[in-house]
Structure formats: C-alpha cells, structure tokens
Motif scaffolding. Structure first.
Motif, PDB file in Angstrom:
ATOM      1  N   ASP A 198      -6.072   9.647   4.376  1.00  0.00           N
ATOM      2  CA  ASP A 198      -5.208   9.756   3.200  1.00  0.00           C
ATOM      3  C   ASP A 198      -5.625   8.724   2.158  1.00  0.00           C
ATOM      4  OD1 ASP A 198      -3.607  11.731   4.368  1.00  0.00           O
ATOM      5  OD2 ASP A 198      -2.282  10.228   5.268  1.00  0.00           O
ATOM      6  N   LYS A 199      -5.562   9.103   0.896  1.00  0.00           N
ATOM      7  CA  LYS A 199      -5.820   8.148  -0.181  1.00  0.00           C
ATOM      8  C   LYS A 199      -4.567   7.312  -0.404  1.00  0.00           C
ATOM      9  CE  LYS A 199      -9.214  10.802  -2.765  1.00  0.00           C
ATOM     10  NZ  LYS A 199      -9.527  11.459  -4.044  1.00  0.00           N
ATOM     11  N   VAL A 200      -4.793   6.013  -0.598  1.00  0.00           N
ATOM     12  CA  VAL A 200      -3.688   5.086  -0.847  1.00  0.00           C
ATOM     13  C   VAL A 200      -4.039   4.189  -2.031  1.00  0.00           C
ATOM     14  CG1 VAL A 200      -2.858   5.041   1.542  1.00  0.00           C
ATOM     15  CG2 VAL A 200      -4.580   3.390   0.803  1.00  0.00           C
ATOM     16  N   ILE A 201      -3.005   3.651  -2.648  1.00  0.00           N
ATOM     17  CA  ILE A 201      -3.179   2.670  -3.716  1.00  0.00           C
ATOM     18  C   ILE A 201      -2.698   1.336  -3.176  1.00  0.00           C
ATOM     19  CG2 ILE A 201      -2.402   1.942  -6.002  1.00  0.00           C
ATOM     20  CD1 ILE A 201      -2.246   4.876  -6.790  1.00  0.00           C
ATOM     21  N   MET A 227       0.840  -1.157   0.000  1.00  0.00           N
ATOM     22  CA  MET A 227       0.000   0.000   0.000  1.00  0.00           C
ATOM     23  C   MET A 227       0.899   1.238   0.000  1.00  0.00           C
ATOM     24  SD  MET A 227      -3.336   0.593   2.445  1.00  0.00           S
ATOM     25  CE  MET A 227      -3.303  -1.047   3.033  1.00  0.00           C
ATOM     26  N   ARG A 228       0.588   2.171  -0.867  1.00  0.00           N
ATOM     27  CA  ARG A 228       1.380   3.410  -0.957  1.00  0.00           C
ATOM     28  C   ARG A 228       0.459   4.622  -1.016  1.00  0.00           C
ATOM     29  NH1 ARG A 228       6.251   1.946   0.509  1.00  0.00           N
ATOM     30  NH2 ARG A 228       7.123   0.377  -0.822  1.00  0.00           N
ATOM     31  N   LYS A 229       0.930   5.751  -0.511  1.00  0.00           N
ATOM     32  CA  LYS A 229       0.152   6.980  -0.609  1.00  0.00           C
ATOM     33  C   LYS A 229      -0.007   7.361  -2.076  1.00  0.00           C
ATOM     34  CE  LYS A 229       1.379   9.076   3.783  1.00  0.00           C
ATOM     35  NZ  LYS A 229       1.971  10.256   4.438  1.00  0.00           N
ATOM     36  N   VAL A 230      -1.188   7.883  -2.400  1.00  0.00           N
ATOM     37  CA  VAL A 230      -1.469   8.283  -3.774  1.00  0.00           C
ATOM     38  C   VAL A 230      -0.464   9.326  -4.247  1.00  0.00           C
ATOM     39  CG1 VAL A 230      -3.135   9.490  -5.248  1.00  0.00           C
ATOM     40  CG2 VAL A 230      -3.905   7.660  -3.758  1.00  0.00           C
ATOM     41  N   ILE A 275      -5.730  -3.638  -8.728  1.00  0.00           N
ATOM     42  CA  ILE A 275      -5.184  -2.506  -7.977  1.00  0.00           C
ATOM     43  C   ILE A 275      -6.341  -1.554  -7.669  1.00  0.00           C
ATOM     44  CG2 ILE A 275      -4.527  -1.374 -10.141  1.00  0.00           C
ATOM     45  CD1 ILE A 275      -2.113  -0.192  -8.694  1.00  0.00           C
ATOM     46  N   ARG A 276      -6.369  -1.014  -6.450  1.00  0.00           N
ATOM     47  CA  ARG A 276      -7.503  -0.176  -6.035  1.00  0.00           C
ATOM     48  C   ARG A 276      -7.052   1.047  -5.257  1.00  0.00           C
ATOM     49  NH1 ARG A 276     -12.414  -3.933  -3.823  1.00  0.00           N
ATOM     50  NH2 ARG A 276     -12.291  -5.495  -5.442  1.00  0.00           N
ATOM     51  N   LEU A 277      -7.913   2.050  -5.263  1.00  0.00           N
ATOM     52  CA  LEU A 277      -7.745   3.229  -4.426  1.00  0.00           C
ATOM     53  C   LEU A 277      -8.549   3.010  -3.147  1.00  0.00           C
ATOM     54  CD1 LEU A 277      -8.190   6.071  -7.053  1.00  0.00           C
ATOM     55  CD2 LEU A 277      -6.089   5.485  -5.857  1.00  0.00           C
ATOM     56  N   TYR A 278      -7.958   3.356  -2.006  1.00  0.00           N
ATOM     57  CA  TYR A 278      -8.620   3.253  -0.707  1.00  0.00           C
ATOM     58  C   TYR A 278      -8.354   4.530   0.081  1.00  0.00           C
ATOM     59  CZ  TYR A 278      -9.154  -1.850  -1.128  1.00  0.00           C
ATOM     60  OH  TYR A 278      -9.514  -3.115  -1.519  1.00  0.00           O
ATOM     61  N   ARG A 279      -9.068   4.667   1.195  1.00  0.00           N
ATOM     62  CA  ARG A 279      -8.756   5.706   2.173  1.00  0.00           C
ATOM     63  C   ARG A 279      -8.168   5.010   3.392  1.00  0.00           C
ATOM     64  NH1 ARG A 279      -9.773  10.799   1.122  1.00  0.00           N
ATOM     65  NH2 ARG A 279     -11.454  11.295  -0.304  1.00  0.00           N
ATOM     66  N   ALA A 280      -7.007   5.476   3.813  1.00  0.00           N
ATOM     67  CA  ALA A 280      -6.344   4.908   4.988  1.00  0.00           C
ATOM     68  C   ALA A 280      -6.965   5.497   6.253  1.00  0.00           C
ATOM     69  CB  ALA A 280      -4.847   5.185   4.929  1.00  0.00           C
ATOM     70  N   GLY A 281      -6.511   5.027   7.398  1.00  0.00           N
ATOM     71  CA  GLY A 281      -7.049   5.451   8.684  1.00  0.00           C
ATOM     72  C   GLY A 281      -7.122   6.954   8.884  1.00  0.00           C
ATOM     73  N   GLY A 282      -6.107   7.682   8.476  1.00  0.00           N
ATOM     74  CA  GLY A 282      -6.087   9.132   8.658  1.00  0.00           C
ATOM     75  C   GLY A 282      -6.811   9.890   7.569  1.00  0.00           C
TER      76      GLY A 282
END
Length: 72
Positions: free
Chosen positions: A39-42, A1-4, A30-37
């Motif tokens: 932040d968008k992540v891939i 998982m990496r920050k967008v 591969i998908r876009l998600y929102r992390a706990g804080g």
C-alpha cells in the motif's frame, strides 16, 4: 504515516490534491512510501514542522487532552 487513500480523501474535502501537496512541499518534509503490504502511504519526515504548518493555517486537530467537555 497514513494511507494515501485516506490523505487523498481528506485533501479533496479541503480543496486540494494530496500528491500535488507532497510534491510541492519536498521530500525533506513529507514523502510517499510503500508499506509492507504494498500500500502507498504518506509519511511526515518532520512532524514538528507539520504541526506548526497546521497551526499557521488554522487546520490543527487538537489532541485528546485539549478537548473540553460541553456543559449542560
């Protein structure tokens, strides 16, 4: 998982947009998600596929054990 943001910067260096790439590959891979804080992540859904894709396009980054030391 990496920050967008990190993915966008790296993709631009290679001449394409991260979001367009994610959309073209499909959410099975591969998908876009929102992390706990918030932040968008891939996130890679199929890491083995991603590794094979990178190898095929000669973009693979070697793992630490694959690096070789330079001789003087």
């Amino acid at each position: 998982m990496r920050k967008v943001q990190d993915c966008q910067r790296k993709c631009r260096e290679n001449g394409f947009e991260a979001k367009d790439f994610v959309d073209s590959m499909g959410q099975d891979y591969i998908r876009l998600y929102r992390a706990g804080g918030g932040d968008k992540v891939i996130k890679l859904e199929k890491p083995v596929w991603a590794d094979q894709w990178m190898t095929y396009y000669d973009l693979e980054v070697p793992h630490h054990r694959h690096w070789t030391k330079l001789k003087k």
